[in-house]
Write an enzyme that holds these catalytic residues in place. Structure first.
Site, PDB file in Angstrom:
ATOM      1  N   SER A 116       0.838  -1.202   0.000  1.00 24.92           N
ATOM      2  CA  SER A 116       0.000   0.000   0.000  1.00 24.92           C
ATOM      3  C   SER A 116       0.870   1.248   0.000  1.00 24.92           C
ATOM      4  CB  SER A 116      -0.877   0.028   1.249  1.00 24.92           C
ATOM      5  OG  SER A 116      -1.732  -1.075   1.257  1.00 24.92           O
ATOM      6  N   HIS A 137      -1.587  -2.663  -7.056  1.00 29.39           N
ATOM      7  CA  HIS A 137      -2.233  -2.375  -5.771  1.00 29.39           C
ATOM      8  C   HIS A 137      -3.727  -2.655  -5.864  1.00 29.39           C
ATOM      9  CE1 HIS A 137      -3.555   0.560  -2.490  1.00 29.39           C
ATOM     10  NE2 HIS A 137      -3.060  -0.504  -1.915  1.00 29.39           N
ATOM     11  N   GLU A 149      -4.434  -0.229  -8.915  1.00 30.25           N
ATOM     12  CA  GLU A 149      -3.398   0.729  -9.316  1.00 30.25           C
ATOM     13  C   GLU A 149      -2.202  -0.038  -9.887  1.00 30.25           C
ATOM     14  OE1 GLU A 149      -3.707   4.628  -6.565  1.00 30.25           O
ATOM     15  OE2 GLU A 149      -3.285   2.800  -5.450  1.00 30.25           O
ATOM     16  N   ASN A 188      -4.995   5.795  -2.166  1.00 29.89           N
ATOM     17  CA  ASN A 188      -4.867   5.776  -0.707  1.00 29.89           C
ATOM     18  C   ASN A 188      -4.592   7.168  -0.157  1.00 29.89           C
ATOM     19  OD1 ASN A 188      -5.504   3.362   0.356  1.00 29.89           O
ATOM     20  ND2 ASN A 188      -3.434   2.555   0.430  1.00 29.89           N
TER      21      ASN A 188
HETATM   22  N1  NAD Z   1      -5.813  -5.316   3.893  1.00 32.60           N
HETATM   23  C1  NAD Z   1      -6.076  -4.459   2.914  1.00 32.60           C
HETATM   24  O1  NAD Z   1      -7.178  -3.923   2.770  1.00 32.60           O
HETATM   25  C2  NAD Z   1      -5.001  -4.147   1.887  1.00 32.60           C
HETATM   26  C3  NAD Z   1      -5.343  -3.421   0.725  1.00 32.60           C
HETATM   27  C4  NAD Z   1      -4.368  -3.170  -0.242  1.00 32.60           C
HETATM   28  C5  NAD Z   1      -3.076  -3.620  -0.050  1.00 32.60           C
HETATM   29  N2  NAD Z   1      -2.765  -4.306   1.094  1.00 32.60           N
HETATM   30  C6  NAD Z   1      -1.382  -4.778   1.230  1.00 32.60           C
HETATM   31  O2  NAD Z   1      -1.346  -6.161   0.911  1.00 32.60           O
HETATM   32  C7  NAD Z   1      -0.321  -6.811   1.668  1.00 32.60           C
HETATM   33  C8  NAD Z   1      -0.927  -7.997   2.419  1.00 32.60           C
HETATM   34  O3  NAD Z   1      -1.967  -7.518   3.268  1.00 32.60           O
HETATM   35  P1  NAD Z   1      -3.045  -8.520   3.909  1.00 32.60           P
HETATM   36  O4  NAD Z   1      -4.117  -7.636   4.450  1.00 32.60           O
HETATM   37  O5  NAD Z   1      -3.384  -9.597   2.951  1.00 32.60           O
HETATM   38  O6  NAD Z   1      -2.189  -9.154   5.113  1.00 32.60           O
HETATM   39  P2  NAD Z   1      -2.442 -10.537   5.890  1.00 32.60           P
HETATM   40  O7  NAD Z   1      -1.806 -10.345   7.219  1.00 32.60           O
HETATM   41  O8  NAD Z   1      -3.876 -10.949   5.809  1.00 32.60           O
HETATM   42  O9  NAD Z   1      -1.596 -11.589   5.039  1.00 32.60           O
HETATM   43  C9  NAD Z   1      -0.198 -11.561   4.922  1.00 32.60           C
HETATM   44  C10 NAD Z   1       0.286 -12.984   4.675  1.00 32.60           C
HETATM   45  O10 NAD Z   1       1.677 -12.927   4.353  1.00 32.60           O
HETATM   46  C11 NAD Z   1       2.267 -14.095   4.902  1.00 32.60           C
HETATM   47  N3  NAD Z   1       3.708 -13.901   5.015  1.00 32.60           N
HETATM   48  C12 NAD Z   1       4.379 -13.106   5.863  1.00 32.60           C
HETATM   49  N4  NAD Z   1       5.703 -13.200   5.641  1.00 32.60           N
HETATM   50  C13 NAD Z   1       5.870 -14.087   4.639  1.00 32.60           C
HETATM   51  C14 NAD Z   1       7.008 -14.602   3.957  1.00 32.60           C
HETATM   52  N5  NAD Z   1       8.235 -14.212   4.289  1.00 32.60           N
HETATM   53  N6  NAD Z   1       6.817 -15.494   2.970  1.00 32.60           N
HETATM   54  C15 NAD Z   1       5.567 -15.898   2.632  1.00 32.60           C
HETATM   55  N7  NAD Z   1       4.446 -15.423   3.236  1.00 32.60           N
HETATM   56  C16 NAD Z   1       4.606 -14.546   4.228  1.00 32.60           C
HETATM   57  C17 NAD Z   1       1.577 -14.273   6.246  1.00 32.60           C
HETATM   58  O11 NAD Z   1       1.732 -15.585   6.759  1.00 32.60           O
HETATM   59  C18 NAD Z   1       0.132 -13.901   5.902  1.00 32.60           C
HETATM   60  O12 NAD Z   1      -0.617 -15.054   5.549  1.00 32.60           O
HETATM   61  C19 NAD Z   1       0.292  -5.726   2.550  1.00 32.60           C
HETATM   62  O13 NAD Z   1       1.416  -5.197   1.915  1.00 32.60           O
HETATM   63  C20 NAD Z   1      -0.816  -4.694   2.647  1.00 32.60           C
HETATM   64  O14 NAD Z   1      -0.331  -3.402   2.900  1.00 32.60           O
HETATM   65  C21 NAD Z   1      -3.694  -4.606   2.056  1.00 32.60           C
END
Ligand code: NAD
Length: 289
Positions: A116, A137, A149, A188
């Site tokens: 993000s 994104h 994005e 964002n």
């Molecule tokens: N939650 C939202 O609304 C949203 C929206 C847009 C972007 N994002 C971005 O997307 C990304 C993920 O967010 P999320 O909400 O899915 O998080 P989440 O916590 O639900 O999932 C993250 C996953 O990554 C895994 N992980 C961590 N380290 C790892 C590694 N070294 N190798 C493999 N897997 C690994 C974890 O086990 C977990 O299952 C972040 O960068 C976040 O900023 C989130």
């Protein structure tokens, strides 16, 4: 893009895998363990079932789910034309994943991050192919949200941008090109300024969360107000994004409000912990709604 390798089977990674499978693209879902992946696969099966029940998909659930393979680690990355990273919003974790993807993927593969706020240029910088590194994104919930994005890092080639745009269209979604690698990208930054303002207005006693959410829904035609959206996204995720944008820009409009910081410290992270701005039942519905 025929085959996509996705690192991170959490909320976003599993949503991206589902969007691929529903569009006829094969997805390989990876995470730190099969147990974590299985939780993601369960979420996908539940969500695809809902789409099928509503008559929104032309294929049986099993056909769609059969397009998703899974494996912890990076051994299957070599098969993919595109790898999408969706791990925790932490620079060191993401840099490590990008180094590993660069090693594991074929030399023509495009590498993308769903970050993000972390600069795409920094992620591309630890690979031998910065011209093939882009931001993709997605927005949550991925299967529903139409905008993605497509972000250019300093080293990203136009060819990679066009491949990213084409992939987003293949998913049946709409690309929004972001031509400069600034934390928070376009959407964002716009959204978070109004989130910070809404939190400030409540802190000053100008209005209630409930009224602000209702007003934003009814006056601006949005599906959710800022506090409802904040609970869905996760207060920790928004705090992480605000912190990164503030660090990058030193723009006070993005300074994380104290109320948000305290709630995150207290573990009130939104729907996923049962409490954020609002309280939630076990089935995810809002208490008292
Ligand atoms: N939650 C939202 O609304 C949203 C929206 C847009 C972007 N994002 C971005 O997307 C990304 C993920 O967010 P999320 O909400 O899915 O998080 P989440 O916590 O639900 O999932 C993250 C996953 O990554 C895994 N992980 C961590 N380290 C790892 C590694 N070294 N190798 C493999 N897997 C690994 C974890 O086990 C977990 O299952 C972040 O960068 C976040 O900023 C989130």
């Amino acid at each position: 893009m025929e085959k996509v390798f996705i690192v991170g089977a959490g909320l976003m990674g599993s949503g991206i895998a589902q969007a691929c499978a529903q569009s006829g693209i094969e997805a390989i879902l990876s995470d730190v363990s099969q147990e974590v992946i299985d939780r993601g696969l369960e979420r996908i099966a539940w969500s695809v079932g809902k789409f099928v029940d509503k008559g929104k998909l032309n294929e049986p659930k099993e056909t769609i789910l059969s397009r998703i393979k899974s494996c912890p680690g990076f051994s299957m990355a070599v098969e993919a034309d595109l790898a999408i990273e969706a791990v925790f919003e932490n620079l060191d974790v993401k840099l490590d994943v990008f180094r590993k993807l660069d090693e594991a993927c074929g030399s023509d593969a495009l590498l993308a991050s769903n970050t993000s706020a972390i600069p795409i240029t920094e992620l591309g910088g630890v690979t031998r192919r910065p011209e093939k590194v882009i931001g993709l994104h997605f927005f949550s919930p991925v299967p529903m949200m139409q905008a993605v994005e497509v972000v250019r890092g300093v080293g990203t080639s136009e060819e990679s941008m066009l491949k990213g745009v084409a992939f987003v269209r293949k998913l049946g979604k709409e690309p929004v090109r972001v031509e400069s690698d600034m934390a928070g990208f376009l959407l964002n930054r716009i959204n978070l300024v109004s989130y910070v303002e809404a939190i400030g207005l409540v802190a000053q006693g100008m209005g209630t969360m409930e009224d602000i959410d209702k007003g934003v829904r009814l006056a601006f035609g949005r599906k959710m107000g800022p506090f409802e959206t904040g609970d869905m996204v996760g207060l920790d995720v928004s705090l992480g994004a605000l912190t990164a944008i503030y660090e990058d820009s030193k723009d006070m409009r993005f300074y994380p409000p104290v109320l948000l910081r305290r709630k995150v410290k207290a573990g009130q992270l939104g729907r996923k912990t049962g409490r954020g701005w609002y309280e939630y039942n076990d089935d995810g519905t809002k208490k008292g709604a």
